[in-house]
Design an enzyme around this catalytic site. Sequence first.
Site, PDB file in Angstrom:
ATOM      1  N   CYS A  11       0.672  -1.187  -0.130  1.00 10.49           N
ATOM      2  CA  CYS A  11      -0.041  -0.040   0.002  1.00 10.49           C
ATOM      3  C   CYS A  11       0.927   1.387   0.039  1.00 10.49           C
ATOM      4  O   CYS A  11       1.594   1.605  -0.996  1.00 10.49           O
ATOM      5  CB  CYS A  11      -0.914  -0.035   1.193  1.00 10.49           C
ATOM      6  SG  CYS A  11      -2.308   1.111   1.107  1.00 10.49           S
ATOM      7  N   HIS A  12       0.800   1.932   1.123  1.00 11.31           N
ATOM      8  CA  HIS A  12       1.883   3.180   1.266  1.00 11.31           C
ATOM      9  C   HIS A  12       3.099   2.775   1.636  1.00 11.31           C
ATOM     10  O   HIS A  12       4.166   3.724   1.707  1.00 11.31           O
ATOM     11  CB  HIS A  12       1.180   4.255   2.092  1.00 11.31           C
ATOM     12  CG  HIS A  12       0.140   4.902   1.622  1.00 11.31           C
ATOM     13  ND1 HIS A  12      -1.263   4.533   1.781  1.00 11.31           N
ATOM     14  CD2 HIS A  12       0.073   6.269   0.816  1.00 11.31           C
ATOM     15  CE1 HIS A  12      -2.145   5.375   0.846  1.00 11.31           C
ATOM     16  NE2 HIS A  12      -1.330   6.309   0.336  1.00 11.31           N
ATOM     17  N   GLU A  63      -6.518   7.135  -3.645  1.00 10.83           N
ATOM     18  CA  GLU A  63      -6.482   8.204  -2.760  1.00 10.83           C
ATOM     19  C   GLU A  63      -7.624   8.876  -3.069  1.00 10.83           C
ATOM     20  O   GLU A  63      -8.349   9.370  -1.977  1.00 10.83           O
ATOM     21  CB  GLU A  63      -5.030   8.994  -3.222  1.00 10.83           C
ATOM     22  CG  GLU A  63      -3.796   8.257  -3.043  1.00 10.83           C
ATOM     23  CD  GLU A  63      -3.694   8.316  -1.644  1.00 10.83           C
ATOM     24  OE1 GLU A  63      -4.199   8.546  -0.769  1.00 10.83           O
ATOM     25  OE2 GLU A  63      -2.378   8.170  -1.325  1.00 10.83           O
TER      26      GLU A  63
END
Length: 237
Positions: free
Chosen positions: A131-132, A162
């Site tokens: 993910c991030h 996002e």
Amino acid sequence: MKKVLIPVTNHATLGSTDQANGTYAPELTHVVDVLNANNIGFDIVSIQGGKAPLYGTDIEGDEVNNKVLGDASFQTQINNTVPISQVNVDDYDAIFYPGGFGLLSDLASNEEVAAMAAKHYEAGGIIAAVCHGPAALLPITLSNGELLIADKEVTAFTREEEVDFGTINDIPFLLEEALTRKAAQYSKVQPWNEFVIQDDRLVTGQNPASAHAVGEFLVKLLAESLASNICKIRNDL
């Protein structure tokens, strides 16, 4: 026994807002569950040490998340993370970066953690992120001066995700754009679908739905590494 180093963020909000944030719990707990199922140890660390901020701890119907969060040993680790300055990366076989918006504000630019990861990868180690989490790959520079991801295909949380999640205006930077600029190739699938890329000893997953699969890829690579080491020992005898 194989062991995984898990750096998590100390940043407790979404960018410069006052929205509670940190590490997104399911992206950590689902991988931890896979590690536990395969008897692979792990240590949770952070830049500053101490209690690490988590969010996503109350997701309805996520039994894996609830199980890991309810484990006393896990709670001891997440509430008492080891400062990265006290870590010897040579003690670990892999590094895993869970996601969450918090790390966009610290691990995405921390040179100490990046140098540790570069040393680990060049010594034959495995790196995984979801993910991030791939934001932590951005500053990793190898001894030849090249970025780790300069010749790698990667994935991570997308611009569309996002927008869907309502965070596009509050994030410190758009991860998809940053990775597209620095990696050999950034790839993605439709929002919220599972998607994992393995490129050599680097594994990246697109979103929360990809966390379990990232854990499985990580375990597979650790098993292959163990088998390779056993063969080498036998050949040396």
